[in-house]
Design an enzyme around this catalytic site. Sequence first.
Site, PDB file in Angstrom:
ATOM      1  N   LYS A  13       0.330   6.969  -6.608  1.00 23.83           N
ATOM      2  CA  LYS A  13       0.490   7.401  -4.915  1.00 23.83           C
ATOM      3  C   LYS A  13       1.763   8.234  -4.959  1.00 23.83           C
ATOM      4  CE  LYS A  13       1.445   2.864  -3.839  1.00 23.83           C
ATOM      5  NZ  LYS A  13       1.412   2.218  -5.155  1.00 23.83           N
ATOM      6  N   ARG A  88       3.264  -2.953   3.194  1.00 21.38           N
ATOM      7  CA  ARG A  88       2.867  -3.725   1.860  1.00 21.38           C
ATOM      8  C   ARG A  88       2.220  -5.113   2.275  1.00 21.38           C
ATOM      9  NH1 ARG A  88       5.763  -0.785  -2.423  1.00 21.38           N
ATOM     10  NH2 ARG A  88       5.599  -1.582  -4.307  1.00 21.38           N
ATOM     11  N   ARG A 127       5.099   4.412 -18.218  1.00 18.65           N
ATOM     12  CA  ARG A 127       5.905   5.148 -17.424  1.00 18.65           C
ATOM     13  C   ARG A 127       7.300   5.349 -17.730  1.00 18.65           C
ATOM     14  NH1 ARG A 127       5.276   4.222 -11.053  1.00 18.65           N
ATOM     15  NH2 ARG A 127       6.464   2.379 -11.086  1.00 18.65           N
ATOM     16  N   ARG A 160      12.220   2.116 -15.569  1.00 16.07           N
ATOM     17  CA  ARG A 160      12.299   1.312 -14.658  1.00 16.07           C
ATOM     18  C   ARG A 160      12.499  -0.222 -14.824  1.00 16.07           C
ATOM     19  NH1 ARG A 160       8.813   3.350  -9.541  1.00 16.07           N
ATOM     20  NH2 ARG A 160       8.738   1.085  -8.928  1.00 16.07           N
ATOM     21  N   ARG A 171       4.297  -7.885 -10.067  1.00 15.30           N
ATOM     22  CA  ARG A 171       4.199  -7.047  -8.795  1.00 15.30           C
ATOM     23  C   ARG A 171       2.586  -6.753  -8.749  1.00 15.30           C
ATOM     24  NH1 ARG A 171       6.700  -1.870 -11.004  1.00 15.30           N
ATOM     25  NH2 ARG A 171       6.361  -0.847  -9.220  1.00 15.30           N
TER      26      ARG A 171
HETATM   27  P1  AMP Z   1       7.603   1.201  -5.486  1.00 12.61           P
HETATM   28  O1  AMP Z   1       8.584   2.208  -5.979  1.00 12.61           O
HETATM   29  O2  AMP Z   1       6.756   1.487  -4.024  1.00 12.61           O
HETATM   30  O3  AMP Z   1       6.707   0.368  -6.336  1.00 12.61           O
HETATM   31  O4  AMP Z   1       8.882  -0.137  -4.841  1.00 12.61           O
HETATM   32  C1  AMP Z   1       9.741  -0.772  -5.712  1.00 12.61           C
HETATM   33  C2  AMP Z   1       9.904  -1.861  -5.048  1.00 12.61           C
HETATM   34  O5  AMP Z   1      10.968  -1.833  -3.891  1.00 12.61           O
HETATM   35  C3  AMP Z   1       8.992  -2.916  -5.030  1.00 12.61           C
HETATM   36  O6  AMP Z   1       8.718  -3.586  -6.234  1.00 12.61           O
HETATM   37  C4  AMP Z   1       9.768  -3.899  -3.682  1.00 12.61           C
HETATM   38  O7  AMP Z   1      10.638  -4.810  -4.417  1.00 12.61           O
HETATM   39  C5  AMP Z   1      10.523  -2.727  -2.954  1.00 12.61           C
HETATM   40  N1  AMP Z   1       9.485  -2.485  -1.736  1.00 12.61           N
HETATM   41  C6  AMP Z   1       9.435  -1.043  -1.826  1.00 12.61           C
HETATM   42  N2  AMP Z   1       8.614  -0.990  -0.679  1.00 12.61           N
HETATM   43  C7  AMP Z   1       8.578  -2.167  -0.205  1.00 12.61           C
HETATM   44  C8  AMP Z   1       7.907  -2.750   1.302  1.00 12.61           C
HETATM   45  N3  AMP Z   1       7.265  -1.970   1.950  1.00 12.61           N
HETATM   46  N4  AMP Z   1       8.120  -4.034   1.380  1.00 12.61           N
HETATM   47  C9  AMP Z   1       8.927  -4.893   0.627  1.00 12.61           C
HETATM   48  N5  AMP Z   1       9.354  -4.451  -0.550  1.00 12.61           N
HETATM   49  C10 AMP Z   1       9.184  -2.960  -0.964  1.00 12.61           C
END
Ligand code: AMP
Length: 216
Positions: A13, A88, A127, A160, A171
Amino acid sequence: MNIIFVGPPGAGKGTQAQIVSKTFKIPHISTGDMLRTEMDSGSKLGNQVKDIVTLGKLVNDDLMNQIVKERLSKSDAVSGFILDGFPRTLNQAKSLDEILKSMGKQIDRVIYVDVPERVIVERLSARRMCPKCGRNYNMITDPPKADEMCDDCHVHLITRDDDKPETVKKRYEIYRELTSPVIAYYRQKNVLFTIDGTMKMKDIEKHLIEMIKGRK
Ligand code: AMP
């Protein structure tokens, strides 16, 4: 044009949202990137969410809704935006409706990047990320030119914390349980467009641009 990207972690994404952001000159708003920036800066918010993010859990809805509301009211988002990683949960999706309604806006397209779990696990374990510019690499499909170094910043790439195998599984489970209903929500509203995230990047790019321009 107001766009949302939704899909499992590691679906690509972020990369796709960056392409759309450049093509249509609208900001790419990644809630994950925003939280990581806060964590790196050691801010109060960053410290508050650090453990949750590292464990691959979700930050609470009220906090996320507030962060997104503030971000969407900035001047660069006036003529459009791309949300990546938000909403989310169903609660976040409904709050976003309220936020946008209060701004006289609406969602034009929700792009669902569809990638099966098996491919996700493979991708996330390969990654790597540049700790300086945030660029993502994949050691199998999109490796850097020099061994584990960022092509642009020449610093060593990192994995990460939340891409570690046990966290990836968690996740994905959270995604299946909490984010799948968001996809159904937008499907019902007739704004959902699905893209096969396993296609070649060039093909994905072409389809995406056609979808957004309304030719698909
Ligand atoms: P991402 O880079 O989008 O995978 O986000 C990394 C982490 O940030 C996720 O695993 C959550 O812990 C937190 N996070 C990001 N966006 C959200 C969201 N909309 N709601 C809750 N937690 C979020």
